[in-house]
Design a protein around this motif. Structure first.
Motif, PDB file in Angstrom:
ATOM      1  N   GLU A  47     112.322 -26.545  34.678  1.00 32.68           N
ATOM      2  CA  GLU A  47     111.062 -26.912  34.016  1.00 32.68           C
ATOM      3  C   GLU A  47     111.758 -27.463  32.925  1.00 32.68           C
ATOM      4  O   GLU A  47     111.275 -28.978  31.772  1.00 32.68           O
ATOM      5  N   ARG A  54     104.929 -28.962  35.604  1.00 35.34           N
ATOM      6  CA  ARG A  54     104.093 -28.266  36.024  1.00 35.34           C
ATOM      7  C   ARG A  54     103.043 -29.078  35.546  1.00 35.34           C
ATOM      8  O   ARG A  54     102.223 -29.474  34.268  1.00 35.34           O
ATOM      9  N   LEU A  68     103.887 -27.102  40.762  1.00 36.83           N
ATOM     10  CA  LEU A  68     105.564 -27.359  40.573  1.00 36.83           C
ATOM     11  C   LEU A  68     104.988 -28.837  41.805  1.00 36.83           C
ATOM     12  O   LEU A  68     105.468 -28.619  42.469  1.00 36.83           O
TER      13      LEU A  68
END
Length: 179
Positions: A47, A54, A68
């Motif tokens: 991420e 997210r 996700l």
């Protein structure tokens, strides 16, 4: 392997962490179980690198679910990793199976065949679990231990099946008959 599995499973659809962990566990099974202590830091790294995004969705309970999804950069990274797997992803069977599980995400049959050719070349090199004093691979017929001989016979049969599958799939890919 974990990064490749995360990217591969999210390529198809957004998932929350538990679903993702279940799919990875299904792929790697008991041989290499994934723990929360490995999965969630890997997700955070991906991420932070901009490969995953997210978002929150209402959960079945009071807390929202964190879903996700792969970003465009994540898709590109998956394709890069699949087109040019690390040597350990070719030589280690479980890692190679992780590559193979997502290899259809590469749309170029020539690139797919090139990855399979690398695995086939690895499998065709003489090897064994055991070596003699001169460093030569020990064949099943040379092994006196029935347990080691069994390991070698099973590996031989498995290797023959995998080599046959690889050769046939390479022929299909290079002949334009990818399936």
């Amino acid at each position: 392997m974990l990064t490749l599995a995360i990217l591969g499973f999210l390529y198809d659809e957004p998932l929350h962490g538990y679903e993702l962990k279940s799919r990875i566990t299904g792929l790697t099974g008991h041989a290499r179980p994934v723990s929360d202590g490995a999965l969630y830091p890997a997700i955070a790294r991906l991420e932070k690198a901009g490969l995953l995004a997210r978002r929150s969705e209402p959960g079945s309970g009071a807390a929202p679910r964190q879903v996700l999804e792969l970003t465009a950069a994540g898709r590109a990274e998956l394709e890069r990793r699949l087109a040019d797997p690390a040597e350990a992803e070719i030589s280690d069977q479980i890692r190679f199976f992780t590559v193979a599980a997502f290899l259809d995400r590469l749309t170029d049959p020539v690139a797919q065949a090139a990855v399979l050719r690398r695995r086939l070349a690895f499998l065709e090199a003489p090897s064994s679990f055991f070596y003699d004093a001169q460093g030569r691979p020990v064949a099943a017929e040379q092994e006196s231990s029935p347990f080691r001989r069994g390991m070698l016979l099973v590996a031989r049969a498995s290797g023959a099946a995998e080599r046959a599958w690889l050769a046939g799939t390479i022929a299909d890919l290079e002949g334009g008959r990818a399936s």
